[in-house]
Design a protein around this motif. Sequence first.
Motif, PDB file in Angstrom:
ATOM      1  N   ASP A  50      64.708  -3.017 -37.137  1.00 43.65           N
ATOM      2  CA  ASP A  50      63.303  -2.688 -37.352  1.00 43.65           C
ATOM      3  C   ASP A  50      63.089  -2.107 -38.747  1.00 43.65           C
ATOM      4  O   ASP A  50      64.035  -1.860 -39.490  1.00 43.65           O
ATOM      5  N   PHE A  51      61.818  -1.860 -39.052  1.00 39.56           N
ATOM      6  CA  PHE A  51      61.438  -1.473 -40.409  1.00 39.56           C
ATOM      7  C   PHE A  51      60.887  -0.053 -40.476  1.00 39.56           C
ATOM      8  O   PHE A  51      60.101   0.268 -41.370  1.00 39.56           O
ATOM      9  N   GLN A  52      61.306   0.806 -39.559  1.00 41.66           N
ATOM     10  CA  GLN A  52      60.862   2.194 -39.585  1.00 41.66           C
ATOM     11  C   GLN A  52      61.219   2.862 -40.912  1.00 41.66           C
ATOM     12  O   GLN A  52      60.502   3.742 -41.393  1.00 41.66           O
ATOM     13  N   TYR A  53      62.294   2.436 -41.517  1.00 35.93           N
ATOM     14  CA  TYR A  53      62.750   3.053 -42.763  1.00 35.93           C
ATOM     15  C   TYR A  53      61.751   2.873 -43.906  1.00 35.93           C
ATOM     16  O   TYR A  53      61.816   3.588 -44.919  1.00 35.93           O
ATOM     17  N   LYS A  73      68.277   5.302 -42.654  1.00 34.14           N
ATOM     18  CA  LYS A  73      68.961   5.386 -41.371  1.00 34.14           C
ATOM     19  C   LYS A  73      68.026   5.667 -40.200  1.00 34.14           C
ATOM     20  O   LYS A  73      68.464   5.669 -39.046  1.00 34.14           O
ATOM     21  N   VAL A  74      66.744   5.906 -40.468  1.00 31.77           N
ATOM     22  CA  VAL A  74      65.830   6.175 -39.358  1.00 31.77           C
ATOM     23  C   VAL A  74      65.414   4.860 -38.703  1.00 31.77           C
ATOM     24  O   VAL A  74      65.460   3.802 -39.324  1.00 31.77           O
ATOM     25  N   PHE A  75      65.019   4.935 -37.442  1.00 30.06           N
ATOM     26  CA  PHE A  75      64.726   3.728 -36.672  1.00 30.06           C
ATOM     27  C   PHE A  75      63.653   4.001 -35.629  1.00 30.06           C
ATOM     28  O   PHE A  75      63.359   5.150 -35.280  1.00 30.06           O
ATOM     29  N   CYS A  76      63.083   2.920 -35.120  1.00 28.03           N
ATOM     30  CA  CYS A  76      62.100   2.985 -34.042  1.00 28.03           C
ATOM     31  C   CYS A  76      62.835   3.079 -32.711  1.00 28.03           C
ATOM     32  O   CYS A  76      63.760   2.309 -32.454  1.00 28.03           O
ATOM     33  N   ALA A  77      62.418   4.003 -31.859  1.00 30.64           N
ATOM     34  CA  ALA A  77      63.088   4.195 -30.571  1.00 30.64           C
ATOM     35  C   ALA A  77      62.581   3.243 -29.499  1.00 30.64           C
ATOM     36  O   ALA A  77      62.949   3.366 -28.335  1.00 30.64           O
ATOM     37  N   VAL A 113      71.581  10.464 -33.595  1.00 27.14           N
ATOM     38  CA  VAL A 113      72.361   9.435 -34.282  1.00 27.14           C
ATOM     39  C   VAL A 113      72.745   9.884 -35.683  1.00 27.14           C
ATOM     40  O   VAL A 113      73.909   9.770 -36.088  1.00 27.14           O
ATOM     41  N   CYS A 114      71.785  10.415 -36.432  1.00 36.12           N
ATOM     42  CA  CYS A 114      72.061  10.815 -37.815  1.00 36.12           C
ATOM     43  C   CYS A 114      72.967  12.047 -37.877  1.00 36.12           C
ATOM     44  O   CYS A 114      73.858  12.123 -38.732  1.00 36.12           O
TER      45      CYS A 114
END
Length: 344
Positions: free
Chosen positions: A142-145, A172-176, A220-221
Amino acid sequence: MTDGIYTLANDVVYDQLVALLNSIEVNAGREIPVCVIPYDNRLDKIRAEVATRSNVTLLEDLAVINYWENFATQAWKAHHRAQRVWRERGLPEVYRLAMHRKLCALHGIFDKFIYFDADTLLMGPLDYIYQKLDDYDWVTNDFQYKSDLKYIFDGNYELQKQAFNDDNLQLKVFCAGWFAAKKNIFSEPILADLLDKLKAGEADIMALGGPDQSLFNYMVCRSEIAYYNFAVREVEQVTGNHWSSKFDVIDNVLYDKGRRLTYLHYMSIPASQFTRLCAGEDVDIPYRDTFLHYRYLKSPESKPQSFTSPSLPVRLQRYTNSFFSQKARNITLKYRNFRDKIFH
């Protein structure tokens, strides 16, 4: 090793769940078992639907559900700003606690799994996702970043820097709403350590708007498990997935500049819109015909043959309900603020 799919649902999203299950059945390329995690106890329609499908089950393990709700509660009760803001707005001490139930997948029945929000349609095979889990613990696409980091982490910058010590945190962030992972990647010692860090002050890093998403990203991070996002690492090959994008539709499958989507996410469109559409109301939902195709794939005789706009009284009633609900929330908030000034 068992591959599987999880989703989170109750009767409110019944129409979306049926469409998702049908899209998985025809587009996954092979039979993949699905487990529905209950959002709450409104499950009459869900239970009936699950009973008709040999490869779909309903998670009934209350111990697992309680474990993760307790974990999320401890994490967010340590977030002082969240507790104050949610209290002022008349919200529960953990806003959208049930959304955190998707974490049950980590103690679930599949060794490798992909989580789908119920407002999603599968468009293509998933084997490449499961294969990537041979080398990584958590996989997204996904494109949350590309969004502002504040939607995930909005606490003090120095505290963020101390916690993550990562100049590439934005990537490194993402859509849950859609992710893949492996069972038990967070051991009990890791989870205990994460809670200790959250309670020591790091909880205040997390943004409040989508609490489950903020917590998952933190886990995760902060744990530094092996993470891979196709949208970051394979930019030339990856497709879009959000309903707001312009895709081509061929035989009820969506394509992005000739490349087949993996999934379409109807994120932020209320479930009530889909319910009204399936009741025969003329609701403007992106890729409406595609959604209806999958929703009624197994019951074409039930598909609405025509769609009508709601009557003026119905529209007025909906507007009035929305208006007064907002007014009531504002009055409650003002009262709480006034009360707090007097008694604190």
